[in-house]
Design a protein around this motif. Structure first.
Motif, PDB file in Angstrom:
ATOM      1  N   PHE A  52       6.681 -53.148 -21.470  1.00  0.00           N
ATOM      2  CA  PHE A  52       6.678 -52.287 -20.282  1.00  0.00           C
ATOM      3  C   PHE A  52       7.400 -50.993 -20.580  1.00  0.00           C
ATOM      4  N   ASP A  61      -2.981 -51.310 -21.059  1.00  0.00           N
ATOM      5  CA  ASP A  61      -2.285 -51.022 -19.809  1.00  0.00           C
ATOM      6  C   ASP A  61      -2.944 -51.791 -18.661  1.00  0.00           C
ATOM      7  N   ALA A  82       6.577 -57.052 -11.409  1.00  0.00           N
ATOM      8  CA  ALA A  82       5.435 -56.613 -12.225  1.00  0.00           C
ATOM      9  C   ALA A  82       5.274 -57.524 -13.444  1.00  0.00           C
ATOM     10  N   SER A 105      -1.390 -52.080 -15.604  1.00  0.00           N
ATOM     11  CA  SER A 105      -0.569 -51.726 -14.434  1.00  0.00           C
ATOM     12  C   SER A 105      -1.349 -51.725 -13.123  1.00  0.00           C
ATOM     13  N   ASN A 135       4.886 -49.091 -16.026  1.00  0.00           N
ATOM     14  CA  ASN A 135       3.650 -49.517 -16.707  1.00  0.00           C
ATOM     15  C   ASN A 135       3.864 -50.832 -17.433  1.00  0.00           C
ATOM     16  N   VAL A 136       2.882 -51.722 -17.313  1.00  0.00           N
ATOM     17  CA  VAL A 136       2.962 -53.001 -18.023  1.00  0.00           C
ATOM     18  C   VAL A 136       1.768 -53.110 -18.971  1.00  0.00           C
TER      19      VAL A 136
END
Ligand code: DC
Length: 220
Positions: A63, A78, A33, A80, A71-72
């Motif tokens: 994150f 966000d 991610a 994600s 979640n990034v």
């Protein structure tokens, strides 16, 4: 404590690592991610390397793992969902092959795992990023099974199974043959072929291996 799971795309690393993290109440780190977040920035920089590196050094990538979701964020936004797009799928292996990007992401990861117990998944974690990891696993599965899993994961999409299979095969090729930290099984990693294991069996097996290490670390 850090436990790592490496393996090719769609081998079941992330769903397994998340389930293990839930069962053992430890943190989960999705290194792919983070490479996807860098790729999202690369695409936003019109795939211009100079512009990309300037932006990468200016933004803040963070994150958070909560409610079984990794979640990034880039500068607090966000991203994600956006990092799972086909645009990102198509260029992530190119970006992940850049040595400067690997140094950047590795630093982010080292900082995070120094603060807590983690299970992380990726391509080179057992060989290059965390060679000192207490436990290492390497997951594999047939290409067809991996493509079907990835398509299911993408939910409602216009992308076909053929396109997903092609993308995975091409990423496997780039990820395994790049000069910088290629996808490789660490000599001390335990190999798990997820084609023939049930998900529950995999999770139970990995938890069984980790528990003694967790107890030993907590006792120190
Ligand atoms: O696990 P994933 O499919 O989300 O990973 C996306 C890409 O990131 C993958 O094609 C290769 C790269 N990657 C990497 O090079 N090293 C890692 N440790 C994790 C991912």
């Amino acid at each position: 404590m850090i436990v790592v799971i490496d393996g090719p795309a769609g081998s079941g690393k992330s769903s397994t690592a998340k389930a293990v993290a839930e069962k053992l109440d430890i943190q989960y780190l999705d290194s792919g991610a983070l490479y996807r977040a860098a790729t999202w920035i690369y695409n936003k920089s019109d795939q211009n390397r100079d512009k990309f590196f300037d932006t990468l050094n200016e933004v803040n990538i963070s994150f958070k793992y909560s409610d079984a979701f990794f979640n990034v964020f880039v500068d607090g936004d966000d991203i994600s969902s956006e990092i799972r797009s086909q645009d990102v799928n198509n260029s992530v292996s190119t970006v992940a092959a850049m040595p400067e990007v690997r140094v950047f992401i590795n630093k982010l990861m080292h900082h995070a795992v120094s603060q807590n117990h983690y299970i992380a998944d990726g391509r080179d974690l057992g060989t290059a990023v965390f060679p000192e990891a207490q436990l290492k696993f390497f997951m594999i599965a047939d290409l067809e099974v991996r493509a079907q899993r990835r398509l299911k994961e993408m939910g409602e999409t216009d992308v076909s199974l053929d396109q997903v299979r092609e993308n995975i095969a091409s990423r496997d090729n780039i990820d395994s043959n790049r000069d910088s930290d290629p996808l490789k099984k660490a000599p001390d990693a335990i190999e798990i072929d997820t084609t023939s294991y049930s998900f529950e069996e995999q999770v139970a097996f990995i938890c069984e291996q980790i528990r003694p290490h967790l107890i030993a670390t907590t006792k120190q």
